[in-house]
Scaffold this motif. Structure first.
Motif, PDB file in Angstrom:
ATOM      1  N   LEU A   1       0.836  -1.201   0.000  1.00  0.00           N
ATOM      2  CA  LEU A   1       0.000   0.000   0.000  1.00  0.00           C
ATOM      3  C   LEU A   1       0.866   1.244   0.000  1.00  0.00           C
ATOM      4  O   LEU A   1       1.735   1.419   0.859  1.00  0.00           O
ATOM      5  CB  LEU A   1      -0.899  -0.002   1.245  1.00  0.00           C
ATOM      6  N   ASP A   2       0.619   2.130  -0.952  1.00  0.00           N
ATOM      7  CA  ASP A   2       1.218   3.451  -0.962  1.00  0.00           C
ATOM      8  C   ASP A   2       0.271   4.386  -0.214  1.00  0.00           C
ATOM      9  O   ASP A   2      -0.901   4.507  -0.600  1.00  0.00           O
ATOM     10  CB  ASP A   2       1.406   3.931  -2.403  1.00  0.00           C
ATOM     11  N   PRO A   3       0.730   5.044   0.850  1.00  0.00           N
ATOM     12  CA  PRO A   3      -0.175   5.894   1.634  1.00  0.00           C
ATOM     13  C   PRO A   3      -0.869   6.976   0.822  1.00  0.00           C
ATOM     14  O   PRO A   3      -1.909   7.496   1.249  1.00  0.00           O
ATOM     15  CB  PRO A   3       0.750   6.511   2.693  1.00  0.00           C
TER      16      PRO A   3
ATOM     17  N   GLY B   1      -7.390  11.122  -1.137  1.00  0.00           N
ATOM     18  CA  GLY B   1      -8.707  11.566  -1.586  1.00  0.00           C
ATOM     19  C   GLY B   1      -9.849  11.098  -0.711  1.00  0.00           C
ATOM     20  O   GLY B   1     -11.014  11.372  -1.021  1.00  0.00           O
ATOM     21  N   GLU B   2      -9.542  10.434   0.371  1.00  0.00           N
ATOM     22  CA  GLU B   2     -10.597   9.916   1.240  1.00  0.00           C
ATOM     23  C   GLU B   2     -11.217  11.041   2.061  1.00  0.00           C
ATOM     24  O   GLU B   2     -10.502  11.780   2.734  1.00  0.00           O
ATOM     25  CB  GLU B   2     -10.039   8.836   2.171  1.00  0.00           C
ATOM     26  N   PRO B   3     -12.535  11.162   2.046  1.00  0.00           N
ATOM     27  CA  PRO B   3     -13.178  12.236   2.814  1.00  0.00           C
ATOM     28  C   PRO B   3     -13.209  11.958   4.315  1.00  0.00           C
ATOM     29  O   PRO B   3     -13.332  12.897   5.106  1.00  0.00           O
ATOM     30  CB  PRO B   3     -14.601  12.278   2.235  1.00  0.00           C
TER      31      PRO B   3
ATOM     32  N   GLU C   1      -6.131   8.783   8.046  1.00  0.00           N
ATOM     33  CA  GLU C   1      -5.061   8.569   9.013  1.00  0.00           C
ATOM     34  C   GLU C   1      -4.626   7.108   9.048  1.00  0.00           C
ATOM     35  O   GLU C   1      -3.435   6.799   9.175  1.00  0.00           O
ATOM     36  CB  GLU C   1      -5.518   9.030  10.398  1.00  0.00           C
ATOM     37  N   LEU C   2      -5.586   6.202   8.930  1.00  0.00           N
ATOM     38  CA  LEU C   2      -5.253   4.778   8.927  1.00  0.00           C
ATOM     39  C   LEU C   2      -4.398   4.416   7.721  1.00  0.00           C
ATOM     40  O   LEU C   2      -3.384   3.723   7.848  1.00  0.00           O
ATOM     41  CB  LEU C   2      -6.545   3.954   8.917  1.00  0.00           C
ATOM     42  N   LEU C   3      -4.763   4.900   6.549  1.00  0.00           N
ATOM     43  CA  LEU C   3      -4.004   4.578   5.343  1.00  0.00           C
ATOM     44  C   LEU C   3      -2.617   5.219   5.376  1.00  0.00           C
ATOM     45  O   LEU C   3      -1.636   4.604   4.945  1.00  0.00           O
ATOM     46  CB  LEU C   3      -4.779   5.023   4.103  1.00  0.00           C
ATOM     47  N   LYS C   4      -2.521   6.435   5.894  1.00  0.00           N
ATOM     48  CA  LYS C   4      -1.215   7.084   6.003  1.00  0.00           C
ATOM     49  C   LYS C   4      -0.286   6.318   6.942  1.00  0.00           C
ATOM     50  O   LYS C   4       0.930   6.314   6.749  1.00  0.00           O
ATOM     51  CB  LYS C   4      -1.390   8.520   6.505  1.00  0.00           C
TER      52      LYS C   4
END
Length: 274
Positions: free
Chosen positions: A71-73, A78-80, A86-89
């Motif tokens: 996964l690339d953060p 683009g997530e609202p 924050e979870l993906l980052k």
């Protein structure tokens, strides 16, 4: 190692429980339910998913295919939803994906029949890995093409959250009174006779080898990922021989709190689940 894919699109979060998994599309054109390293439960949940999910598969139980998801953060920019962002980052690198089963529905013991032999195998397996989260409150089973599939093994091998207790945990009983399949009358003894001989050191080494090194590094008390893999194998091998003798099937706690830990459910420890 697990097959590896690259996440190409985050589709939607799944808000059950406390880990906020999400549906993700990948470069192999597959769709996966992904659990993230940045979730509150951390990477040990993913380790448990791999070891227990792949062990279940090799014992003949139905489990969705597992993959490592790179996964690339930036995918979360683009997530609202700020929580998802924050979870993906926080989850750059390898995460865990489970094959999305289109059309699958949640298992309901009142609607779907499971034979005592198959129920016995599932309960025996859950006792082996000390799964505290396949209860009538939260079955963690799906029905797909008319067959039961096992999902969500993050709440297994609880001893790996406190390794000094692992040796003692091997000998502890497994209370299956609230197990979703307890009312079926699971055939435990035949399951143990069939499955216990399959749990060999070679099988456990094969399964633990699938866990990426990055999820096993810097574990206090262990010099290397391979040493930690060996400890997982040791614990499961020691438990497999006679765990069936310590399975407790008593009256279910009809209206009590979930026995799953609070970090898993997202609720304070001891808070009732109705």
């Amino acid at each position: 190692m697990l097959p590896e894919v690259i996440a190409t699109r985050y589709v939607t979060p799944l808000r059950e429980g406390g880990s906020l998994p999400g549906i993700v599309e990948a470069d192999d054109l597959g769709t996966y339910v992904v659990k993230f390293t940045g979730a509150g439960q951390g990477r040990k949940t993913l380790v448990a998913e791999v070891i227990c999910g792949e062990l279940a598969r090799r014992l003949g139980l139905r489990v969705p295919d597992l993959v490592a998801v790179e996964l690339d953060p930036v995918i979360g920019l683009g997530e609202p939803d700020q929580e998802v962002q924050e979870l993906l980052k926080a989850s750059g690198g390898l995460n865990l994906g489970m094959d999305y089963l289109p059309g699958a529905i949640g298992f309901d013991p009142l609607a779907y029949e499971v034979a005592p032999d198959e129920a016995g195998r599932i309960v025996w397996f859950d006792a082996l890995v000390n799964n505290v989260d396949r209860s009538w409150r939260n079955p963690n089973m799906l029905v797909w093409h008319g067959e039961p599939w096992l999902i969500d093994h993050g709440a297994t091998m609880i001893w790996h959250h406190n390794w000094p207790t692992a040796a003692g945990a091997v000998l502890k009983p497994y209370d299956a009174s609230d197990h979703v399949l307890a009312p079926v009358g699971p055939a435990i003894a035949p399951a143990a006779s069939a499955l216990a001989p399959l749990v060999t050191r070679e099988l456990l080494e094969e399964v633990t080898a699938l866990v990426p090194d990055v999820w096993l590094t810097e574990e206090p008390g262990f010099a290397s990922p391979d040493e930690l893999r060996q400890t997982y194998a040791d614990a499961l091998l020691a438990r497999s021989g006679n765990v069936h003798e310590r399975i407790v099937l008593g009256p279910p706690s009809a209206d009590g709190p979930s026995r799953a830990p609070g970090w898993l459910t997202g609720r304070p420890q001891g808070q009732e689940v109705r």
